[in-house]
Design a protein around this motif. Structure first.
Motif, PDB file in Angstrom:
ATOM      1  N   CYS A  99       0.677  -1.138   0.400  1.00  0.00           N
ATOM      2  CA  CYS A  99       0.216   0.104  -0.257  1.00  0.00           C
ATOM      3  C   CYS A  99       0.703   1.415  -0.117  1.00  0.00           C
ATOM      4  O   CYS A  99       0.585   2.490  -0.673  1.00  0.00           O
ATOM      5  CB  CYS A  99      -0.631   0.374   1.083  1.00  0.00           C
TER       6      CYS A  99
ATOM      7  N   ASP B 118      -6.906   0.167  -0.039  1.00  0.00           N
ATOM      8  CA  ASP B 118      -6.208   1.602  -1.319  1.00  0.00           C
ATOM      9  C   ASP B 118      -4.842   1.138  -1.836  1.00  0.00           C
ATOM     10  O   ASP B 118      -4.909   2.333  -3.285  1.00  0.00           O
ATOM     11  CB  ASP B 118      -5.622   1.329   0.629  1.00  0.00           C
ATOM     12  N   THR B 119      -4.734  -0.338  -2.378  1.00  0.00           N
ATOM     13  CA  THR B 119      -2.958  -0.793  -3.064  1.00  0.00           C
ATOM     14  C   THR B 119      -4.160  -0.340  -4.464  1.00  0.00           C
ATOM     15  O   THR B 119      -3.384  -0.108  -5.057  1.00  0.00           O
ATOM     16  CB  THR B 119      -2.254  -1.657  -2.635  1.00  0.00           C
TER      17      THR B 119
ATOM     18  N   ASN C 182      -4.397   2.819  -5.474  1.00  0.00           N
ATOM     19  CA  ASN C 182      -3.060   3.718  -5.536  1.00  0.00           C
ATOM     20  C   ASN C 182      -2.998   3.415  -6.692  1.00  0.00           C
ATOM     21  O   ASN C 182      -2.008   4.140  -7.836  1.00  0.00           O
ATOM     22  CB  ASN C 182      -2.063   3.289  -4.723  1.00  0.00           C
TER      23      ASN C 182
ATOM     24  N   CYS D 112       4.728   1.803  -7.795  1.00  0.00           N
ATOM     25  CA  CYS D 112       3.835   1.373  -8.556  1.00  0.00           C
ATOM     26  C   CYS D 112       4.158  -0.461 -10.013  1.00  0.00           C
ATOM     27  O   CYS D 112       3.475  -0.858  -9.979  1.00  0.00           O
ATOM     28  CB  CYS D 112       2.646   1.905  -9.349  1.00  0.00           C
TER      29      CYS D 112
ATOM     30  N   THR E  36       2.981   1.696  -3.284  1.00  0.00           N
ATOM     31  CA  THR E  36       2.073   2.119  -4.946  1.00  0.00           C
ATOM     32  C   THR E  36       1.499   3.781  -4.245  1.00  0.00           C
ATOM     33  O   THR E  36       1.187   3.896  -5.417  1.00  0.00           O
ATOM     34  CB  THR E  36       1.013   1.631  -4.808  1.00  0.00           C
ATOM     35  N   MET E  37       2.347   4.154  -3.635  1.00  0.00           N
ATOM     36  CA  MET E  37       1.910   5.929  -3.344  1.00  0.00           C
ATOM     37  C   MET E  37       2.576   6.513  -4.793  1.00  0.00           C
ATOM     38  O   MET E  37       2.631   8.271  -4.939  1.00  0.00           O
ATOM     39  CB  MET E  37       2.007   6.130  -2.073  1.00  0.00           C
TER      40      MET E  37
END
Length: 630
Positions: free
Chosen positions: A459, A506-507, A510, A468, A462-463
């Motif tokens: 999570c 959330d992942t 993102n 990502c 991947t911000m």
């Protein structure tokens, strides 16, 4: 000298008196026995026992208790002391101790013990009980059923520290727990057992002889039992007792001295158990023990446990790698050794995880006991250990191993560390990410827990774009989607906590938010299954945060498809589409109508839904109609 030897009574003289017809003669014979008969001379003790007879010994004991009559005097105290002394002496002969006549006296001895507290005869009561319990097959059961646990618990705390009586009491407890299942004991006498634990913990802290290790082994045995949960609750309820401080002092003493590795492992087991009751902060508690004037520094136990756990992890993983990949696999001994080492490494992993958790909160606490230099040392040590674990996983990958509780535990400890420092060991983690996501526990039909353990890290990475790309190239996004489906979908057979569910959501968010920058397109089978699961999860939900989260993910997936495409898909039906339309319509309506704090907190997610609707509404005519009518 010759005259003195002539005046000294011989064994034959004693035996003649013991075989006399009158009680006075037998009493005189027993008194002579106590004066000259060597307790290690088992042959003589056997002759004396045969001569006096079990019946007279029973009468003598009961007279001392005021329950019988032996002629020749009214001195109950003398009779009681004499009877217990000779009974304890006779029980040094194993077959006498194992006789039914002796085991029947256990309830009588237990009845005596509260009355002779502080008297020399008490030690002989303990000796008698220990010898009979360990010699007679059902001795532990008779002791237990006669209320022995209550008597022992009430007396142990007042026995002199390090005394022979204390040693015997601890051995009795150990024998009871080894002969009776601990669940039986904790079921009835959990309060008494907790009092005993507190007393043994004191011995563990104060003593510096072999009894310290006896205390260590007894505590380790008690806490290693799967029935220890009621004991945890009872120990928690012991307000004002110093047992946690005693445990900390004892553990630190073991870990800082040169002792056998097995002893250090016992100490680590205790540390893990105490933290399961008291929390991780216990490691840093400032001891307040008048009995230990030279108390250890507040961070000593913390550093010792960390370093010892790190050493155990390195040694055990090296041993496991050798046993699994190089040693002969044809022997049952090898298999048993692997299981034992896997169990032991799990304890060390758990301690490392707890220290990670404790270290992560130190910056938040003002006036932390740990200084900056020490904290840096701790973090460097943890980095080294995580690298060791990653090397173990690399070795397993090269040998084609994906299934095993040791591998799953390795992923868990790595995940715990990366949850706090997501960019630690960056290159190695990215290299092994695809492999770690495929690891299964022994009882898992497919990877699930390994993915859950890595969710906090995934999570966070991947911000940004680089993270990502790493997740996409490893196939990790599919693993996260499948994990989320198991959490929330209709066919999911796994119950996850809300934190894991939202981390997975959330992942996915993102990744989808950056799909244009990466030219990333989620494959059709994945997003179809994910859409159905989201509709099932949020379709009948009352929690607005669930509805808005599901809607925001759907809004981004809808960029890939259309109403017509979904309805023509063989694995997607009208009811699934209806669920999705319902939650998206509710989200759009909440933005217009509801100005509650909940809606304000979800503004960013609602913006994703709104902007998505403006992009693809023309491809979803029925949804557009539903939204416009609300």
């Amino acid at each position: 000298m010759e005259q003195q030897q002539q005046q000294t009574p011989s064994l034959d003289d004693c035996l003649k008196l013991l075989k006399g017809e009158r009680d006075e003669q037998r009493l005189a014979g027993l008194l002579l026995v106590t004066k000259f008969c060597n307790g290690d001379d088992l042959g003589s003790l056997r002759k004396v026992y045969n001569a006096v007879g079990a019946h007279f010994l029973d009468r003598l004991l009961r007279t001392g208790m005021g329950k019988g009559s032996v002629s020749g005097g009214d001195n109950r105290d003398m009779y009681l002391q004499l009877s217990v002394t000779v009974l304890a002496a006779f029980c040094r002969v194993p077959d006498i101790a194992a006789s039914k006549e002796m085991v029947l006296k256990i309830p009588l001895i237990l009845e005596i013990m509260p009355e002779v507290s502080g008297s020399p005869v008490l030690e002989e009561c303990y000796e008698f009980l220990y010898l009979v319990i360990t010699s007679y097959e059902d001795g532990a059961t008779v002791f237990y059923e006669s209320g022995g646990m209550k008597v022992l618990a009430s007396q142990m705390s007042s026995l002199p520290d390090g005394s022979h009586m204390m040693e015997l009491a601890m051995k009795i407890v150990q024998s009871i727990l080894s002969r009776l299942s601990q669940d039986v004991v904790t079921d009835t006498y959990v309060s008494e057992l907790s009092m005993m634990v507190a007393t043994v913990a004191r011995q563990f802290a104060l003593l510096h002889n072999s009894l310290k290790f006896e205390a260590l082994h007894l505590l380790s045995e008690i806490f290693s039992s799967k029935y220890s949960k009621p004991l945890c609750d009872a120990l928690c309820a012991m307000v004002g007792n110093n047992w946690p401080d005693h445990m900390r002092a004892g553990i630190a003493a073991i870990l800082q001295n040169r002792v056998e590795p097995a002893e250090k492992l016992h100490a680590l087991i205790l540390a893990e158990f105490v933290m399961s009751i008291m929390g991780e902060d216990w490691l840093l508690g400032q001891p307040n023990l008048p009995d230990l004037p030279n108390s250890i520094p507040a961070d000593r136990c913390f550093l010792l446990v960390l370093e010892s756990a790190r050493v155990e992890v390195a040694v055990l993983l090296n041993d496991l790698a050798y046993l699994k990949y190089e040693a002969s696999k044809d022997t049952s001994t090898t298999a048993e050794t692997i299981i034992l080492k896997q169990r032991n490494v799990a304890i060390s992993f758990s301690l490392v995880e707890r220290i990670i958790k404790l270290t992560s909160t130190m910056d938040e606490v003002e006036g932390s006991i740990i200084g900056e230099r020490t904290l840096i040392k701790v973090i460097n040590g943890l980095n080294e250990t995580i690298n060791v674990v990653l090397e173990y996983l690399q070795d397993a990958k090269e040998h084609g191993q994906k299934k095993g509780n040791d591998l799953l535990a390795s992923v868990r400890v790595v995940g715990s560390y990366l949850a706090e420092t997501p960019n630690a060991c960056k290159e190695k983690v990215r290299e092994l990410l695809d492999y770690m996501l495929t690891i299964e526990g022994e009882d898992e039909p497919s990877p699930f827990h390994s993915i859950s353990f890595l969710l906090p890290m995934m999570c966070q990475i991947t911000m940004d774009i680089e993270g990502c790309k790493a997740l996409i190239s490893s196939g990790g996004y599919k693993a996260v989607a499948e994990c989320l489906i198991k959490f929330i979908g209709p066919s999911g057979n796994v119950v996850g906590d809300d934190s894991c569910t939202y981390l997975a959501c959330d992942t996915i968010l993102n990744l989808l938010l950056k799909k244009e920058q990466m030219r990333f397109r989620m494959d059709e089978s994945t997003f179809i299954d994910l859409l159905k699961a989201l509709g099932y999860w949020a379709g009948n939900a009352n929690d607005l945060s669930v509805i808005i989260m599901a809607s925001s993910i759907c809004a981004l997936i809808f960029d890939y498809t259309s109403e017509e495409t979904l309805l023509n898909h063989p694995n997607f039906d009208n009811s699934s589409l209806h669920n999705l339309y319902k939650i998206i319509a509710r989200s759009l309506a909440s933005r217009k109508q509801d100005m509650s704090d909940m809606v304000r907190e979800e503004t960013d997610l609602l913006e994703i839904v709104t902007s998505g609707f403006s992009r693809w509404a023309h491809r979803f005519p029925r949804l557009r109609e539903a939204a416009e009518s609300t």
